[in-house]
Scaffold this motif. Structure first.
Motif, PDB file in Angstrom:
ATOM      1  N   SER A 158      42.056  25.443  15.647  1.00 15.61           N
ATOM      2  CA  SER A 158      40.741  25.421  16.279  1.00 15.61           C
ATOM      3  C   SER A 158      40.505  24.092  16.994  1.00 15.61           C
ATOM      4  O   SER A 158      41.084  23.063  16.634  1.00 15.61           O
ATOM      5  CB  SER A 158      39.649  25.653  15.229  1.00 15.61           C
ATOM      6  OG  SER A 158      39.797  26.928  14.622  1.00 15.61           O
ATOM      7  N   SER A 159      39.658  24.116  18.004  1.00 11.70           N
ATOM      8  CA  SER A 159      39.416  22.916  18.801  1.00 11.70           C
ATOM      9  C   SER A 159      37.978  22.871  19.288  1.00 11.70           C
ATOM     10  O   SER A 159      37.291  23.893  19.363  1.00 11.70           O
ATOM     11  CB  SER A 159      40.374  22.856  19.997  1.00 11.70           C
ATOM     12  OG  SER A 159      40.163  23.970  20.853  1.00 11.70           O
ATOM     13  N   THR A 160      37.543  21.659  19.631  1.00 11.45           N
ATOM     14  CA  THR A 160      36.208  21.438  20.178  1.00 11.45           C
ATOM     15  C   THR A 160      36.305  20.390  21.275  1.00 11.45           C
ATOM     16  O   THR A 160      37.048  19.416  21.146  1.00 11.45           O
ATOM     17  CB  THR A 160      35.230  20.957  19.094  1.00 11.45           C
ATOM     18  OG1 THR A 160      35.163  21.925  18.046  1.00 11.45           O
ATOM     19  CG2 THR A 160      33.833  20.759  19.662  1.00 11.45           C
ATOM     20  N   VAL A 161      35.567  20.615  22.360  1.00 15.19           N
ATOM     21  CA  VAL A 161      35.487  19.648  23.460  1.00 15.19           C
ATOM     22  C   VAL A 161      34.022  19.293  23.679  1.00 15.19           C
ATOM     23  O   VAL A 161      33.166  20.181  23.769  1.00 15.19           O
ATOM     24  CB  VAL A 161      36.069  20.221  24.766  1.00 15.19           C
ATOM     25  CG1 VAL A 161      35.960  19.197  25.894  1.00 15.19           C
ATOM     26  CG2 VAL A 161      37.516  20.649  24.578  1.00 15.19           C
ATOM     27  N   ALA A 162      33.722  18.003  23.743  1.00 17.71           N
ATOM     28  CA  ALA A 162      32.378  17.528  24.070  1.00 17.71           C
ATOM     29  C   ALA A 162      32.486  16.547  25.228  1.00 17.71           C
ATOM     30  O   ALA A 162      33.329  15.645  25.194  1.00 17.71           O
ATOM     31  CB  ALA A 162      31.726  16.853  22.857  1.00 17.71           C
ATOM     32  N   GLU A 163      31.663  16.743  26.260  1.00 16.02           N
ATOM     33  CA  GLU A 163      31.757  15.855  27.414  1.00 16.02           C
ATOM     34  C   GLU A 163      30.403  15.627  28.055  1.00 16.02           C
ATOM     35  O   GLU A 163      29.487  16.456  27.963  1.00 16.02           O
ATOM     36  CB  GLU A 163      32.736  16.409  28.454  1.00 16.02           C
ATOM     37  CG  GLU A 163      32.268  17.630  29.193  1.00 16.02           C
ATOM     38  CD  GLU A 163      33.264  18.054  30.280  1.00 16.02           C
ATOM     39  OE1 GLU A 163      34.474  17.941  30.050  1.00 16.02           O
ATOM     40  OE2 GLU A 163      32.804  18.496  31.342  1.00 16.02           O
ATOM     41  N   LEU A 164      30.287  14.483  28.688  1.00 22.24           N
ATOM     42  CA  LEU A 164      29.139  14.119  29.506  1.00 22.24           C
ATOM     43  C   LEU A 164      29.650  13.779  30.898  1.00 22.24           C
ATOM     44  O   LEU A 164      30.777  13.295  31.051  1.00 22.24           O
ATOM     45  CB  LEU A 164      28.399  12.916  28.917  1.00 22.24           C
ATOM     46  CG  LEU A 164      27.779  13.085  27.530  1.00 22.24           C
ATOM     47  CD1 LEU A 164      27.251  11.742  27.044  1.00 22.24           C
ATOM     48  CD2 LEU A 164      26.670  14.117  27.563  1.00 22.24           C
ATOM     49  N   LEU A 183      32.456  13.075  37.782  1.00 21.84           N
ATOM     50  CA  LEU A 183      32.871  11.986  36.909  1.00 21.84           C
ATOM     51  C   LEU A 183      32.511  12.398  35.486  1.00 21.84           C
ATOM     52  O   LEU A 183      31.337  12.638  35.184  1.00 21.84           O
ATOM     53  CB  LEU A 183      32.162  10.679  37.286  1.00 21.84           C
ATOM     54  CG  LEU A 183      32.441   9.472  36.386  1.00 21.84           C
ATOM     55  CD1 LEU A 183      33.927   9.088  36.449  1.00 21.84           C
ATOM     56  CD2 LEU A 183      31.558   8.292  36.782  1.00 21.84           C
ATOM     57  N   ASP A 184      33.525  12.513  34.608  1.00 24.63           N
ATOM     58  CA  ASP A 184      33.311  13.032  33.261  1.00 24.63           C
ATOM     59  C   ASP A 184      33.997  12.146  32.225  1.00 24.63           C
ATOM     60  O   ASP A 184      34.997  11.482  32.515  1.00 24.63           O
ATOM     61  CB  ASP A 184      33.877  14.450  33.119  1.00 24.63           C
ATOM     62  CG  ASP A 184      33.278  15.420  34.115  1.00 24.63           C
ATOM     63  OD1 ASP A 184      32.125  15.807  33.918  1.00 24.63           O
ATOM     64  OD2 ASP A 184      33.972  15.783  35.086  1.00 24.63           O
ATOM     65  N   GLY A 185      33.481  12.208  31.016  1.00 28.29           N
ATOM     66  CA  GLY A 185      34.110  11.550  29.886  1.00 28.29           C
ATOM     67  C   GLY A 185      33.785  12.309  28.621  1.00 28.29           C
ATOM     68  O   GLY A 185      32.732  12.954  28.522  1.00 28.29           O
ATOM     69  N   GLY A 186      34.699  12.272  27.638  1.00 28.88           N
ATOM     70  CA  GLY A 186      34.426  13.004  26.418  1.00 28.88           C
ATOM     71  C   GLY A 186      35.545  12.873  25.412  1.00 28.88           C
ATOM     72  O   GLY A 186      36.425  12.014  25.521  1.00 28.88           O
ATOM     73  N   ARG A 187      35.500  13.760  24.435  1.00 37.60           N
ATOM     74  CA  ARG A 187      36.491  13.758  23.352  1.00 37.60           C
ATOM     75  C   ARG A 187      36.914  15.186  23.047  1.00 37.60           C
ATOM     76  O   ARG A 187      36.112  16.129  23.148  1.00 37.60           O
ATOM     77  CB  ARG A 187      35.926  13.088  22.101  1.00 37.60           C
ATOM     78  CG  ARG A 187      36.774  13.267  20.852  1.00 37.60           C
ATOM     79  CD  ARG A 187      36.336  12.378  19.703  1.00 37.60           C
ATOM     80  NE  ARG A 187      36.744  10.980  19.929  1.00 37.60           N
ATOM     81  CZ  ARG A 187      36.680  10.045  18.992  1.00 37.60           C
ATOM     82  NH1 ARG A 187      36.215  10.333  17.773  1.00 37.60           N
ATOM     83  NH2 ARG A 187      37.078   8.801  19.258  1.00 37.60           N
ATOM     84  N   VAL A 188      38.180  15.329  22.637  1.00 40.51           N
ATOM     85  CA  VAL A 188      38.739  16.598  22.199  1.00 40.51           C
ATOM     86  C   VAL A 188      39.139  16.472  20.730  1.00 40.51           C
ATOM     87  O   VAL A 188      39.805  15.500  20.342  1.00 40.51           O
ATOM     88  CB  VAL A 188      39.972  16.991  23.040  1.00 40.51           C
ATOM     89  CG1 VAL A 188      40.597  18.285  22.517  1.00 40.51           C
ATOM     90  CG2 VAL A 188      39.587  17.146  24.511  1.00 40.51           C
ATOM     91  N   TRP A 189      38.701  17.440  19.927  1.00 44.65           N
ATOM     92  CA  TRP A 189      39.122  17.538  18.532  1.00 44.65           C
ATOM     93  C   TRP A 189      40.050  18.738  18.385  1.00 44.65           C
ATOM     94  O   TRP A 189      39.833  19.783  19.012  1.00 44.65           O
ATOM     95  CB  TRP A 189      37.932  17.753  17.605  1.00 44.65           C
ATOM     96  CG  TRP A 189      37.016  16.597  17.445  1.00 44.65           C
ATOM     97  CD1 TRP A 189      37.000  15.664  16.454  1.00 44.65           C
ATOM     98  CD2 TRP A 189      35.915  16.240  18.309  1.00 44.65           C
ATOM     99  NE1 TRP A 189      35.985  14.760  16.633  1.00 44.65           N
ATOM    100  CE2 TRP A 189      35.305  15.085  17.766  1.00 44.65           C
ATOM    101  CE3 TRP A 189      35.400  16.786  19.493  1.00 44.65           C
ATOM    102  CZ2 TRP A 189      34.203  14.479  18.363  1.00 44.65           C
ATOM    103  CZ3 TRP A 189      34.315  16.192  20.082  1.00 44.65           C
ATOM    104  CH2 TRP A 189      33.725  15.041  19.532  1.00 44.65           C
TER     105      TRP A 189
END
Length: 370
Positions: A158-164, A183-189
């Motif tokens: 399973s995975s999750t992506v959060a971005e602004l 222009l984006d930035g975020g994290r992937v779990w």
């Protein structure tokens, strides 16, 4: 009062009028999101196609005025290969006179993939030729394995992506040309643990060539900072070009070519990939469904690749073919959200049999009609 009138209405005609009145009162009070909600309600009770089309147009006009936008997507996908597993228990590497055995977790496992995405954006500035929006997005992908095997669970996949991010739209020298800059930035779990942080810069250009042709192209560069202690920081560069053609029948044909290059010092990370996709959307419904077909080819290459202590001669080379049929049931919608059904099949052949993969899946989804 208009809302109370809606809930106490005895007929679709009364509900349609009450919902429209509630939308107008919300608009007058500058509650634009509330106005959109009531217009979605009104769509379900429109007495005829003309009234429905007028209500949809009113919704689109209010949405254009509203600086705040929301989007929600959901899908559930039963699949015969949720883990991208091999179709064989043996691991054969071309050019290596050794045959290995794959663990059960490396072989194809059936199950269900559930995906939910919520996104929101807020308009920061707007003029006749440009618009800037701040965005936020969360995408969650959950995997349930039908018959779990030792050493692997659905949570591991399973995975999750959060971005602004920020998006800037700009009209070109003519109204036929529009640009979009991101222009984006975020994290992937992944598997419940942080996988990597990313920062991405992208640009897309749309050019309408007459009434029937739309040419688009663009690209992005993404910097990925490893958070899983793999020493796998990466830089990903990607580009695409597409052509859409509108037909006399009301249908559409599309062609797209994509390229993706991953540069990394991590083991088995550096690669390049070409993908070509052709699609056809029918101009009329078949029964209750509008249909779209797609067919694609992909070539994925790793200049160097290791399987354990074995260096694969010539690196890894995967060739894939895939296709899908998607049915959208517009007449079965609720508040402008309609169900979709997609059947997808894919086959990959590799010089490493671990990556000889076959998958067939059925995706049940929900999307906004307008």
């Amino acid at each position: 009062k208009a809302a109370l009138a809606y809930w106490h209405a005895k007929s679709d005609e009364q509900r349609f009028q009450a919902a429209n009145l509630a939308a107008q009162l919300s608009f007058a009070d500058d509650r634009l999101t509330g106005s959109q909600f009531w217009l979605r309600r009104a769509v379900d009770h429109a007495p005829n196609d003309v009234a429905r089309a007028q209500t949809v147009t009113a919704f689109q006009n209010v949405r254009a005025r509203n600086p705040l936008r929301f989007d929600f997507r959901f899908s559930a996908t039963p699949s015969d290969n949720v883990n991208n597993g091999s179709n064989s228990p043996l691991n054969v590497i071309d050019g290596v006179p050794v045959v290995g055995t794959l663990s059960p977790s490396a072989q194809a496992l059936s199950g269900i993939i559930t995906t939910a995405q919520v996104s929101a954006s807020y308009r920061l500035a707007k003029s006749d030729t440009q618009e800037t929006r701040a965005r936020a997005r969360v995408n969650a992908r959950r995997v349930d394995i039908s018959d779990p095997v030792p050493g692997l669970s659905g949570d591991d996949l399973s995975s999750t992506v959060a971005e602004l991010g920020l998006t800037h739209y700009l009209r070109g020298a003519t109204p036929a040309v529009t640009w979009k800059f991101d222009l984006d930035g975020g994290r992937v779990w992944y598997g419940g643990e942080p996988l990597y942080d990313f920062a991405r810069l992208g640009a897309t250009r749309h050019h309408r060539l007459g009434d029937r042709l739309l040419l688009s192209f663009g690209g992005f560069v993404e910097d990925q900072r490893d958070e899983a202690a793999r020493g796998a920081d990466s830089t990903v560069a990607s580009g695409f070009a597409s052509l859409g053609v509108s037909l006399d029948s009301g249908g559409q044909i599309g062609f797209q070519l994509q390229y993706r290059d991953t540069d990394s010092n991590g083991i088995n990370r550096a690669s390049d990939q070409w993908t070509g996709i052709a699609s056809y959307q029918m101009g009329r419904e078949i029964g209750p469904a509008s249909l779209e077909f797609s067919l694609g080819l992909s070539q994925l290459d790793y200049a160097s690749y290791q399987v354990g202590f074995i260096a694969v001669p010539g690196g890894r080379d995967d060739k894939s073919v895939f296709g899908s049929v998607t049915a959208t049931f517009n007449s079965w919608g609720y508040m402008g959200f309609v169900p979709t059904l997609s059947v997808t099949s894919e086959r990959s052949d590799s010089n490493i049999s671990r990556f000889d993969v076959e998958e067939t899946s059925i995706t049940l989804g929900i999307r906004s009609e307008f």
